[in-house]
Write a protein that holds these residues in place. Sequence first.
Motif, short mmCIF file in Angstrom:
data_model
loop_
_atom_site.label_atom_id
_atom_site.label_comp_id
_atom_site.label_asym_id
_atom_site.label_seq_id
_atom_site.Cartn_x
_atom_site.Cartn_y
_atom_site.Cartn_z
N LEU A 182 23.35 -49.93 -15.99
CA LEU A 182 23.70 -49.61 -17.37
C LEU A 182 23.70 -50.86 -18.24
N ASN A 183 24.30 -51.93 -17.74
CA ASN A 183 24.38 -53.17 -18.52
C ASN A 183 23.00 -53.76 -18.78
N ALA A 184 22.09 -53.53 -17.86
CA ALA A 184 20.75 -54.10 -18.01
C ALA A 184 19.88 -53.31 -18.98
N GLN A 185 20.21 -52.02 -19.21
CA GLN A 185 19.28 -51.16 -19.95
C GLN A 185 19.88 -50.44 -21.14
N SER A 186 21.08 -50.81 -21.55
CA SER A 186 21.66 -50.19 -22.74
C SER A 186 22.09 -51.26 -23.73
N LEU A 187 22.24 -50.85 -24.98
CA LEU A 187 22.65 -51.79 -26.02
C LEU A 187 24.10 -52.20 -25.83
N GLU A 188 24.35 -53.49 -25.92
CA GLU A 188 25.70 -53.99 -25.68
C GLU A 188 26.71 -53.38 -26.64
N GLU A 189 26.32 -53.21 -27.90
CA GLU A 189 27.25 -52.68 -28.90
C GLU A 189 27.67 -51.25 -28.57
N LEU A 190 26.84 -50.53 -27.84
CA LEU A 190 27.14 -49.14 -27.52
C LEU A 190 27.98 -48.99 -26.26
N ARG A 191 28.16 -50.06 -25.52
CA ARG A 191 28.96 -49.97 -24.30
C ARG A 191 30.21 -50.84 -24.34
N ASN A 192 30.48 -51.44 -25.50
CA ASN A 192 31.66 -52.31 -25.60
C ASN A 192 32.95 -51.58 -25.27
N ASN A 193 33.07 -50.35 -25.75
CA ASN A 193 34.30 -49.58 -25.53
C ASN A 193 34.08 -48.44 -24.53
N LEU A 194 33.06 -48.57 -23.72
CA LEU A 194 32.72 -47.52 -22.76
C LEU A 194 33.39 -47.78 -21.42
N THR A 195 33.95 -46.73 -20.83
CA THR A 195 34.48 -46.81 -19.47
C THR A 195 33.77 -45.79 -18.60
N ILE A 196 33.63 -46.12 -17.32
CA ILE A 196 32.98 -45.23 -16.35
C ILE A 196 33.94 -45.00 -15.19
N ASN A 197 34.15 -43.76 -14.84
CA ASN A 197 35.01 -43.48 -13.70
C ASN A 197 34.54 -42.20 -12.99
N CYS A 198 35.14 -41.93 -11.85
CA CYS A 198 34.83 -40.73 -11.09
C CYS A 198 35.76 -39.60 -11.50
N SER A 199 35.29 -38.39 -11.35
CA SER A 199 36.05 -37.22 -11.77
C SER A 199 37.39 -37.14 -11.05
N THR A 200 38.40 -36.71 -11.77
CA THR A 200 39.72 -36.49 -11.19
C THR A 200 39.95 -35.04 -10.81
#
Length: 407
Positions: free
Chosen positions: A359-377
Amino acid sequence: MTFNYLHLVGNAELIKQLNYAMIYRLIVQQAPVSRIQLAEISQLAPASITKITRQLIKKNLIKEVDAQQSTGGRPAVSIQAKFGYYQTIAIQLSRSHVTIELYDLGANSLAFEVYPLTTFTQQLAQEYLIALIKQFIEKNNKKVKHLVAISVVLPGLIDSVRGIIRYTPHIQVKAWPLADVLREQFNVSIFIGNDIQSLALAESYFGSTQDVDDSILIRVHRGVGSGVIINQQLLTNHNQTACEVGHIQIDALGERCHCGNFGCLENRVVHKAIEARAKQMIEQGYPTKLSLDNINISNICKYANQGDELALKLVKDAGENLGRAVAIMVNIFNPQRIVLAGELTKSPDVLLNAVTSALNAQSLEELRNNLTINCSTLNDRSAIGAFALVQQALFNGSLLMTLLETI
């Protein structure tokens, strides 16, 4: 295309539905809350709040609880939702089994049964499903006091507005009007939806995306499905579908997919593909604790967690491929959270690190600044996604008004 201004018109009944839905949702999400607080938050007149809450109390949807501490004058009485009076049946119709679960309106599971699915034609599957629901109700008749809805989710192309199943990969269907059939049989509100989209909705209501407005859920199993939540609403289109993430091309030189394209995400990350690659590498002499007779996704994740070189490689490769698709969706939708579901999440650290790297290599940094990724609860093998359709109907007011008018 001409803009349809009729979509902006709201009659008195629609405004009533929206107001009742707003107040009910506020009570569910912010309870205990007083009528004065509801008026301040909703900007509705106190008289309107009194009228709405009176009706909701009368229909056993909310209840008054202890009075709040007085700040001068008569103390305000708090209100909270009353979940236990009504029940709903939620059903997940998967490729190999039928999960039927009884819920109250607070998403509390009251009964749970799993049945095998061995009938794969529309008529036989319909007869089987009706028989199972009747059997389930009879078995749990002491718990089913006031049944108000039945919801069904399954994979495929589902017209949730009309309650018609256009396509599902495991049952031969032709515009299957399942909602009408079940409504005639059981005389309650019926909701039909896509299983993965409904699971994304469930995450928004009950899971790890309750605190954000925009999120995407991606589940990997036999296929790859996704659901997108924008402004706390499930994203659908004119065809009641959206975001076929499994058929994003991630490898132009990859194998041909059943859709006709080459190098689709599904071909690289579904269980069957990972297990086939594991078998091939073991046969080539790749050192591993895995053996040809115990290759399955559960063992691959188990050994990856233990540091097995081959298992680690398999999960990392799947995560990197998944991350490429995630990057595309982040660039398009700019969500606040990505949630991953499926058995691959049994190796969470390895998977999330690989997804994040791609994700970090292929997405715009400004669009992932406040993005979190986790597994379903959530337990995606339960019928919680089906119940989320009921919650949606309560929160948009459609089921709420049915309860107020008919019960």
